[in-house]
Design a protein around this motif. Structure first.
Motif, short mmCIF file in Angstrom:
data_model
loop_
_atom_site.label_atom_id
_atom_site.label_comp_id
_atom_site.label_asym_id
_atom_site.label_seq_id
_atom_site.Cartn_x
_atom_site.Cartn_y
_atom_site.Cartn_z
N ASP A 146 0.87 -1.18 -0.14
CA ASP A 146 -0.03 0.01 0.11
C ASP A 146 0.64 1.24 -0.03
O ASP A 146 1.74 1.34 0.81
CB ASP A 146 -0.76 -0.02 1.15
CG ASP A 146 -1.85 1.14 1.28
OD1 ASP A 146 -2.45 1.34 0.05
OD2 ASP A 146 -2.20 1.66 2.46
N GLU A 152 4.41 2.24 1.86
CA GLU A 152 4.74 1.43 3.08
C GLU A 152 5.78 0.22 2.54
O GLU A 152 6.63 0.15 3.35
CB GLU A 152 3.57 0.61 3.72
CG GLU A 152 2.59 1.45 4.32
CD GLU A 152 1.52 0.74 4.65
OE1 GLU A 152 1.23 -0.53 4.56
OE2 GLU A 152 0.44 1.27 5.30
N ASP A 159 -9.32 9.50 -0.15
CA ASP A 159 -8.70 9.05 0.97
C ASP A 159 -7.05 8.48 0.48
O ASP A 159 -6.26 8.79 1.18
CB ASP A 159 -9.26 7.95 1.35
CG ASP A 159 -8.73 7.30 2.66
OD1 ASP A 159 -8.59 7.90 3.77
OD2 ASP A 159 -8.43 5.87 2.51
N ARG A 175 -4.96 11.59 0.45
CA ARG A 175 -4.52 11.97 1.89
C ARG A 175 -3.54 11.06 2.60
O ARG A 175 -2.71 11.56 3.20
CB ARG A 175 -6.07 12.01 2.66
CG ARG A 175 -6.97 12.95 2.36
CD ARG A 175 -8.28 12.97 3.33
NE ARG A 175 -9.18 13.78 2.61
CZ ARG A 175 -10.35 13.41 2.12
NH1 ARG A 175 -10.60 12.08 1.97
NH2 ARG A 175 -11.20 14.21 1.39
N ARG A 176 -3.90 9.90 2.37
CA ARG A 176 -2.93 8.71 3.02
C ARG A 176 -1.45 9.10 2.17
O ARG A 176 -0.43 8.93 3.29
CB ARG A 176 -3.44 7.37 2.92
CG ARG A 176 -4.58 7.36 3.83
CD ARG A 176 -5.35 5.89 4.04
NE ARG A 176 -5.53 5.28 2.53
CZ ARG A 176 -4.61 4.10 2.16
NH1 ARG A 176 -3.46 3.88 2.96
NH2 ARG A 176 -4.92 3.61 0.83
N ASN A 213 0.11 12.08 3.70
CA ASN A 213 0.50 11.88 5.29
C ASN A 213 1.95 11.06 5.35
O ASN A 213 2.64 11.39 5.92
CB ASN A 213 -0.74 10.97 6.00
CG ASN A 213 -1.89 11.97 6.38
OD1 ASN A 213 -1.68 13.25 6.39
ND2 ASN A 213 -2.90 11.41 6.82
#
Length: 188
Positions: free
Chosen positions: A97, A100, A141, A144-145, A148
């Motif tokens: 993802d 990561e 989303d 946004r992730r 971040n």
């Protein structure tokens, strides 16, 4: 099947992996302009067929790219495209993802992620995998992730992020992530 993306011949897997679109070539152009002969570590997030990663590696031999995707078919196809075009030693395709799976921070992040709300149906994408098109809630989303993750150390200080959103590339330096996030929020 086969297609050409940014003058690079690619294998595709219709229905299993999102097919690269000509509109995404603008994202590659923006990244190529940023690279401009500088050795870089790059992340291609949501790589799909590997079109962006492979095109960048073919055109810029001084870059090393980590291409990620959550779709196992996409990972397999991107690896095959990188190998077939002789750039597999510099295009590392990882299943996972967003940022990561990366072994460390990068200089540049490029991404063309799903952005349509999962409640919105667009018949233009009926032959594409739903997880490559639609995202929960308002559709933002994944962006946004990603922002971040960049803020939390996956993007080097002075690094840059280039996103494709609604067919247009958005570019920002790492210190501009909040502005980019606000711009994406306003675009929703």
């Amino acid at each position: 099947m086969k297609t050409t993306f940014h003058d690079v011949p690619l294998e595709t897997a219709p229905g299993r992996v999102f097919n690269p679109r000509p509109t995404t070539e603008a994202l590659v152009d923006a990244a190529l302009e940023r690279i401009d002969g500088i050795p870089m570590r790059i992340a291609d997030v949501g790589t799909g067929s590997g079109a962006i990663a492979v095109a960048l590696a073919v055109k810029k031999p001084n870059v090393e790219i980590w291409a990620t995707d959550t779709n196992a078919d996409a990972v397999e196809l991107a690896r095959a495209n990188a190998k077939r075009l002789g750039v597999a030693d510099r295009v590392h395709v990882l299943h996972g993802d967003l940022l990561e799976p990366l072994p460390g921070p990068v200089d540049l992040v490029v991404a063309n992620l799903p952005y349509l709300p999962d409640s919105a149906h667009d018949s233009r994408y009926d032959d594409e995998p739903e997880d490559a098109i639609y995202a929960p809630g308002d559709g933002l989303d994944p962006y946004r992730r990603l922002l971040n993750a960049c803020r939390e150390g996956k993007l080097l200080t002075g690094g840059r992020i280039i996103l494709q959103y609604q067919g247009a590339p958005y570019a920002a330096d790492c210190w501009q992530l909040e502005d980019l996030r606000a711009e994406l929020e306003n675009a929703a």
